[in-house]
Structures are given as structure tokens and as C-alpha cells.
Design a protein around this motif. Structure first.
Motif, mmCIF file in Angstrom:
data_model
loop_
_atom_site.group_PDB
_atom_site.id
_atom_site.type_symbol
_atom_site.label_atom_id
_atom_site.label_comp_id
_atom_site.label_asym_id
_atom_site.label_seq_id
_atom_site.Cartn_x
_atom_site.Cartn_y
_atom_site.Cartn_z
ATOM 1 N N GLY A 97 0.794 -1.478 -0.141
ATOM 2 C CA GLY A 97 0.237 0.126 0.100
ATOM 3 C C GLY A 97 1.097 1.156 -0.035
ATOM 4 O O GLY A 97 -0.058 2.271 -0.408
ATOM 5 N N SER A 98 2.238 1.068 0.112
ATOM 6 C CA SER A 98 2.509 2.663 1.067
ATOM 7 C C SER A 98 4.293 1.993 1.323
ATOM 8 O O SER A 98 4.507 1.097 1.559
ATOM 9 N N ARG A 258 2.240 6.696 -1.778
ATOM 10 C CA ARG A 258 1.289 5.186 -1.409
ATOM 11 C C ARG A 258 0.827 4.575 -3.327
ATOM 12 O O ARG A 258 0.478 6.074 -4.334
ATOM 13 N N THR A 260 -1.187 3.352 -5.534
ATOM 14 C CA THR A 260 -2.810 3.634 -5.830
ATOM 15 C C THR A 260 -3.172 3.196 -7.439
ATOM 16 O O THR A 260 -4.590 3.270 -6.553
ATOM 17 N N CYS A 303 -0.696 6.604 -10.413
ATOM 18 C CA CYS A 303 -0.202 5.241 -9.413
ATOM 19 C C CYS A 303 0.026 5.752 -8.598
ATOM 20 O O CYS A 303 0.610 3.800 -7.929
ATOM 21 N N GLY A 305 0.780 7.779 -5.457
ATOM 22 C CA GLY A 305 -0.091 8.902 -5.053
ATOM 23 C C GLY A 305 0.578 9.465 -3.709
ATOM 24 O O GLY A 305 0.812 8.983 -3.578
#
Length: 320
Positions: A97-98, A258, A260, A303, A305
Motif C-alpha cells: 500500500g505504501s 502510496r 494507488t 499510480c 499518490g
């Protein structure tokens, strides 16, 4: 369900230290894996006076370890210690996710023996969609001196523990500011991924078959192979270094995003970059804070963020 799992007990749990190593060839392969071109001498030509290890390289080390051979990705993901208080996660339903990295000291071109990464869980959250784990990874030399600090978030779709909303967090990276809506980006950098981009990037240590076998990508709902998120991460970092840091890899001291939307090998990327102002985080005095997003140039879909970077800004040049 709640009597079996204690999510709070996982926060602060320290994993076993992982030995890691690298050489110049590893760093050069990584540079190509994140899109460096034939004339990007500061990234791909170790004999050029402008060259230095690209600062985001340590993101591959938890995958690579000390190996100079292919790594069994499934074994890597399912083996090792497990934190207390957590349910067992399905590796096929985990999403990166990040990711962030803070460079504390310049990375040497060759590690030599004795380097390792120290890992701990710094955050756990549960909601109706699944469980989010946040991990802190610190790269240290043989004397224990920290060189880089990384934070990553993984979303485990469908995982359940207490069945209720829960969140506990004890550490994390600097959070970026939202890009200004009242002004256009200060820089826009376009870059082309290669149809072979994932084939090259996997040589840095992430051998997840999702990124090379179209059948697995289709079964996962992606329609085929997708590019490693950390390769796209590197494309974004190169864009910021090129636009704000004058092409000097050493100019980048913090970079976070992030994830995305997935990127497919061969997609063109477009990174929109805003200068926010002087960095205020401790240890980054005199640096410039940057906000950015990376988009698929064909669709406009974001893609990468919530992008944040701290950069030692180069002398002013005309902006793109």
C-alpha cells in the motif's frame, strides 16, 4: 474471534535481523530496473564522476538479503518468524500500500560483510476490508550505524482478527502535503517504461511471479503481468531527482508514496511535481520539500499518490 488475536501485542514486535549485502553490479542493475537510460551516467556508469548509488536502492534489500542468486519469493513471504497477536495472512491477497525511504548516510558502492536490516512492526489497523500492517526497516552497517530508514504498509485483503475497527501506531514517516490545487505543477517529467521492465527489475531480488507470468496476473484480476510497485517507485524518484536535484542521486534524502494503481510494463509515466517550500523535518534543514503524483500518461490515472520528497535543490534551471 477476538479472544484468539491481540493486534495491539504485535505493535513494537521486533523481527530477527536480516543480513544483507550488495555490490556495484547490483546497484547498476537496479538503476536499469527503475528506468535509467543509456545516457543517465549518474545512475548507470560507475566510472563517471557524477555516479553514486541511487538512494532508493535499499528498498530491494529485504527481498534480496545476501543472495547473489534467484530468491524463492513464496518461501521468503511465508517463512521466518511471525509476530504475536496476528492471524495468518494469505500471501496471494497482500497488497503493497505504501513505501518510504529516508537516507541517513550516503550508501557505499559495495557493502562488504556485516550489514543487516532491523525490522519491527510499528502499526496495525483493522477495518471491514482487512488488516493493514506498517513496518519499519532500518539498514545498519557492521557497527550498527543507521544508513536508511524505510516504512512500508501492506494491506491484507479479507483478513480478520477482532472483527471490529482497530488502530495502533507508534512510528511512521513524515507525511506529505496535498499538492496545491490553485497552481499547475512546477515540473512535469515524462518517462517510458519498457515492455521488459519487470523482467529487468526482478533481477534486483523481487522474484514474485505476478510480475513475469501473465497467467498469474490474469488470475489476480490484472489482465496480465504488472510492473513491480517498487520499480514505479524508482521511476518517480528518478523524476524528482532529474527535475529538482539536477540529476544528482545524492540530492534525494527522503521519498515516500502510496501505491494507488498498477502499472503495466510498456506504460508511459508522467510525474507532476510541486515545490512546497523549505523542509521542516529534523535533520533536513536547508532542503526543499516536494509534493508529487505519478500518473499513467495514457489514462491520467494516478499510480503513485500522496508523494513526498525532501531534496537538496540544484541551482535554478528553466522548468519544464
Amino acid at each position: 474471534m477476538s479472544q484468539n488475536f491481540d493486534l495491539a501485542s504485535a505493535v513494537g514486535w521486533q523481527d530477527q535481523d536480516q543480513p544483507v549485502s550488495w555490490n556495484q553490479r547490483d546497484i547498476l542493475i537496479y538503476g536499469i530496473g527503475i528506468g535509467a537510460k543509456h545516457d543517465d551516467f549518474a545512475v548507470i556508469n560507475e566510472l563517471d564522476k557524477s555516479w553514486s548509488p541511487f538512494p532508493t536502492y535499499p528498498v530491494v534489500l529485504p527481498f534480496k538479503g545476501e543472495s547473489q542468486d534467484v530468491v524463492n519469493f513464496r518461501q521468503l513471504m511465508t517463512g521466518g518468524s511471525r509476530a504475536p497477536g496476528l492471524p495468518k495472512f494469505d500471501p496471494n491477497r497482500g497488497v503493497h500500500g505504501s513505501q518510504s525511504i529516508e537516507i541517513l548516510k550516503p550508501l557505499p558502492a559495495v557493502s562488504g560483510p556485516g550489514w543487516k536490516v532491523k525490522k519491527r512492526i510499528v502499526g496495525v489497523s483493522e477495518n471491514k476490508s482487512g488488516i493493514i500492517l506498517e513496518a519499519e526497516t532500518t539498514l545498519v552497517d557492521p557497527q550498527g550505524t543507521p544508513y536508511a530508514k524505510l516504512y512500508s504498509g501492506s494491506f491484507n485483503l479479507g483478513a480478520k482478527a477482532t472483527g471490529t475497527n482497530f488502530s495502533k501506531r507508534i512510528a511512521g514517516p513524515p507525511q506529505g502535503k496535498t499538492p496545491p490545487k490553485d497552481r499547475k505543477p512546477d515540473w512535469v517529467v515524462r518517462d517510458q517504461t519498457s515492455p521488459d521492465q519487470a523482467v529487468i527489475y526482478r533481477l534486483s531480488g523481487d522474484y514474485n511471479e505476478l510480475h513475469i507470468n501473465p497467467a498469474i496476473g490474469k488470475a489476480a484480476g490484472f489482465g496480465g503481468v504488472i510492473l513491480h510497485g517498487l520499480s514505479t517507485f524508482g521511476f518517480g524518484a528518478r523524476a524528482v531527482v532529474s527535475a529538482v536535484g539536477g540529476g544528482d542521486p545524492a540530492s534525494l534524502t527522503l521519498f515516500g508514496v502510496r501505491f494507488t494503481a498498477p502499472v503495466k510494463p510498456g506504460d508511459e509515466l508522467e510525474t507532476h511535481i510541486w515545490e512546497i517550500g523549505p523542509a521542516s523535518a529534523k535533520g533536513h534543514e536547508g532542503e526543499t520539500e516536494i509534493a508529487f503524483v505519478t500518473k499513467n500518461a495514457a489514462t491520467g490515472k494516478v499510480c503513485l499518490g500522496a508523494g513526498v520528497a525532501f531534496v537538496k535543490k540544484a541551482a535554478e534551471k528553466s522548468k519544464l
